[in-house]
Design a protein around this motif. Structure first.
Motif, PDB file in Angstrom:
ATOM      1  N   UNK A 242      30.341  26.223  37.429  1.00  0.00           N
ATOM      2  CA  UNK A 242      31.777  26.033  37.612  1.00  0.00           C
ATOM      3  C   UNK A 242      32.565  27.179  37.000  1.00  0.00           C
ATOM      4  N   UNK A 243      32.040  27.765  35.942  1.00  0.00           N
ATOM      5  CA  UNK A 243      32.705  28.921  35.344  1.00  0.00           C
ATOM      6  C   UNK A 243      32.693  30.108  36.303  1.00  0.00           C
ATOM      7  N   UNK A 244      31.564  30.350  36.945  1.00  0.00           N
ATOM      8  CA  UNK A 244      31.447  31.446  37.906  1.00  0.00           C
ATOM      9  C   UNK A 244      32.334  31.174  39.115  1.00  0.00           C
ATOM     10  N   UNK A 245      32.342  29.939  39.592  1.00  0.00           N
ATOM     11  CA  UNK A 245      33.175  29.594  40.745  1.00  0.00           C
ATOM     12  C   UNK A 245      34.658  29.781  40.414  1.00  0.00           C
ATOM     13  N   UNK A 246      35.066  29.398  39.225  1.00  0.00           N
ATOM     14  CA  UNK A 246      36.454  29.594  38.807  1.00  0.00           C
ATOM     15  C   UNK A 246      36.804  31.063  38.717  1.00  0.00           C
ATOM     16  N   UNK A 247      35.897  31.866  38.195  1.00  0.00           N
ATOM     17  CA  UNK A 247      36.127  33.303  38.093  1.00  0.00           C
ATOM     18  C   UNK A 247      36.243  33.937  39.477  1.00  0.00           C
ATOM     19  N   UNK A 248      35.396  33.519  40.401  1.00  0.00           N
ATOM     20  CA  UNK A 248      35.463  34.033  41.765  1.00  0.00           C
ATOM     21  C   UNK A 248      36.801  33.663  42.402  1.00  0.00           C
ATOM     22  N   UNK A 249      37.256  32.434  42.179  1.00  0.00           N
ATOM     23  CA  UNK A 249      38.536  32.000  42.742  1.00  0.00           C
ATOM     24  C   UNK A 249      39.683  32.831  42.193  1.00  0.00           C
ATOM     25  N   UNK A 250      39.692  33.067  40.904  1.00  0.00           N
ATOM     26  CA  UNK A 250      40.764  33.848  40.287  1.00  0.00           C
ATOM     27  C   UNK A 250      40.763  35.278  40.818  1.00  0.00           C
ATOM     28  N   UNK A 251      39.594  35.891  40.902  1.00  0.00           N
ATOM     29  CA  UNK A 251      39.499  37.262  41.401  1.00  0.00           C
ATOM     30  C   UNK A 251      39.954  37.351  42.852  1.00  0.00           C
ATOM     31  N   UNK A 252      39.564  36.376  43.674  1.00  0.00           N
ATOM     32  CA  UNK A 252      39.958  36.430  45.084  1.00  0.00           C
ATOM     33  C   UNK A 252      41.461  36.237  45.249  1.00  0.00           C
ATOM     34  N   UNK A 253      42.075  35.408  44.424  1.00  0.00           N
ATOM     35  CA  UNK A 253      43.527  35.232  44.490  1.00  0.00           C
ATOM     36  C   UNK A 253      44.238  36.528  44.116  1.00  0.00           C
ATOM     37  N   UNK A 254      43.782  37.180  43.067  1.00  0.00           N
ATOM     38  CA  UNK A 254      44.404  38.431  42.628  1.00  0.00           C
ATOM     39  C   UNK A 254      44.228  39.519  43.688  1.00  0.00           C
ATOM     40  N   UNK A 255      43.041  39.635  44.254  1.00  0.00           N
ATOM     41  CA  UNK A 255      42.788  40.650  45.284  1.00  0.00           C
ATOM     42  C   UNK A 255      43.639  40.369  46.526  1.00  0.00           C
ATOM     43  N   UNK A 256      43.768  39.115  46.902  1.00  0.00           N
ATOM     44  CA  UNK A 256      44.604  38.759  48.043  1.00  0.00           C
ATOM     45  C   UNK A 256      46.066  39.106  47.818  1.00  0.00           C
ATOM     46  N   UNK A 257      46.548  38.857  46.614  1.00  0.00           N
ATOM     47  CA  UNK A 257      47.940  39.181  46.301  1.00  0.00           C
ATOM     48  C   UNK A 257      48.178  40.686  46.338  1.00  0.00           C
ATOM     49  N   UNK A 258      47.263  41.455  45.792  1.00  0.00           N
ATOM     50  CA  UNK A 258      47.402  42.919  45.789  1.00  0.00           C
ATOM     51  C   UNK A 258      47.352  43.454  47.223  1.00  0.00           C
ATOM     52  N   UNK A 259      46.444  42.928  48.045  1.00  0.00           N
ATOM     53  CA  UNK A 259      46.347  43.356  49.441  1.00  0.00           C
ATOM     54  C   UNK A 259      47.642  43.072  50.192  1.00  0.00           C
ATOM     55  N   UNK A 260      48.204  41.903  49.967  1.00  0.00           N
ATOM     56  CA  UNK A 260      49.460  41.542  50.622  1.00  0.00           C
ATOM     57  C   UNK A 260      50.593  42.470  50.203  1.00  0.00           C
ATOM     58  N   UNK A 261      50.658  42.811  48.929  1.00  0.00           N
ATOM     59  CA  UNK A 261      51.699  43.715  48.444  1.00  0.00           C
ATOM     60  C   UNK A 261      51.549  45.103  49.054  1.00  0.00           C
ATOM     61  N   UNK A 262      50.344  45.608  49.118  1.00  0.00           N
ATOM     62  CA  UNK A 262      50.114  46.946  49.677  1.00  0.00           C
ATOM     63  C   UNK A 262      50.482  46.976  51.160  1.00  0.00           C
ATOM     64  N   UNK A 263      50.107  45.924  51.901  1.00  0.00           N
ATOM     65  CA  UNK A 263      50.465  45.865  53.328  1.00  0.00           C
ATOM     66  C   UNK A 263      51.972  45.810  53.506  1.00  0.00           C
ATOM     67  N   UNK A 264      52.653  45.032  52.701  1.00  0.00           N
ATOM     68  CA  UNK A 264      54.109  44.940  52.794  1.00  0.00           C
ATOM     69  C   UNK A 264      54.789  46.254  52.474  1.00  0.00           C
ATOM     70  N   UNK A 265      54.290  46.957  51.460  1.00  0.00           N
ATOM     71  CA  UNK A 265      54.871  48.251  51.099  1.00  0.00           C
ATOM     72  C   UNK A 265      54.663  49.260  52.220  1.00  0.00           C
ATOM     73  N   UNK A 266      53.504  49.255  52.839  1.00  0.00           N
ATOM     74  CA  UNK A 266      53.238  50.176  53.944  1.00  0.00           C
ATOM     75  C   UNK A 266      54.119  49.893  55.143  1.00  0.00           C
ATOM     76  N   UNK A 267      54.319  48.609  55.447  1.00  0.00           N
ATOM     77  CA  UNK A 267      55.178  48.227  56.565  1.00  0.00           C
ATOM     78  C   UNK A 267      56.609  48.677  56.315  1.00  0.00           C
ATOM     79  N   UNK A 268      57.096  48.493  55.085  1.00  0.00           N
ATOM     80  CA  UNK A 268      58.461  48.895  54.760  1.00  0.00           C
ATOM     81  C   UNK A 268      58.613  50.416  54.792  1.00  0.00           C
ATOM     82  N   UNK A 269      57.595  51.128  54.350  1.00  0.00           N
ATOM     83  CA  UNK A 269      57.633  52.594  54.396  1.00  0.00           C
ATOM     84  C   UNK A 269      57.722  53.081  55.839  1.00  0.00           C
TER      85      UNK A 269
END
Length: 72
Positions: A14-41
Motif C-alpha cells: 500500500x505504501x508503494x501504491x500510494x507513492x505511485x498515485x502521488x507521483x502520477x498526480x504530480x506528473x499529470x499536473x505538470x504535463x497539463x501545465x506545460x500543454x496549456x503554456x504551449x497553447x497560450x504561446x
C-alpha cells in the motif's frame, strides 16, 4: 519515527501504491501545465503575426479552430 518505518515495512504494498498515485498526480499536473503554456504561446504568436500584417485575421482564426478540433 521508528513506528512509521515499521508501519511502512508491514504495509509495503500500500505504501508503494500510494507513492505511485502521488507521483502520477504530480506528473499529470505538470504535463497539463506545460500543454496549456504551449497553447497560450501559440495563440500569442498568431496574434503577433496578425498584428504585424503577416497573416490575416481569417487565417489566424482558421489555424486556431484547426488546433481546437485536434484536441477533441
Amino acid at each position: 519515527m521508528e513506528q512509521v518505518f515499521q508501519a511502512v515495512a508491514q504495509n509495503w504494498f500500500w505504501s508503494v501504491m500510494g507513492l505511485i498515485a502521488i507521483v502520477s498526480i504530480v506528473v499529470g499536473a505538470i504535463t497539463s501545465m506545460v500543454n496549456g503554456m504551449g497553447r497560450e504561446r501559440s495563440r500569442r504568436e498568431i496574434a503577433a503575426y496578425i498584428a504585424e500584417g503577416t497573416m490575416t485575421p481569417e487565417q489566424g482564426e482558421r489555424i486556431l479552430s484547426a488546433k481546437d478540433k485536434e484536441e477533441d
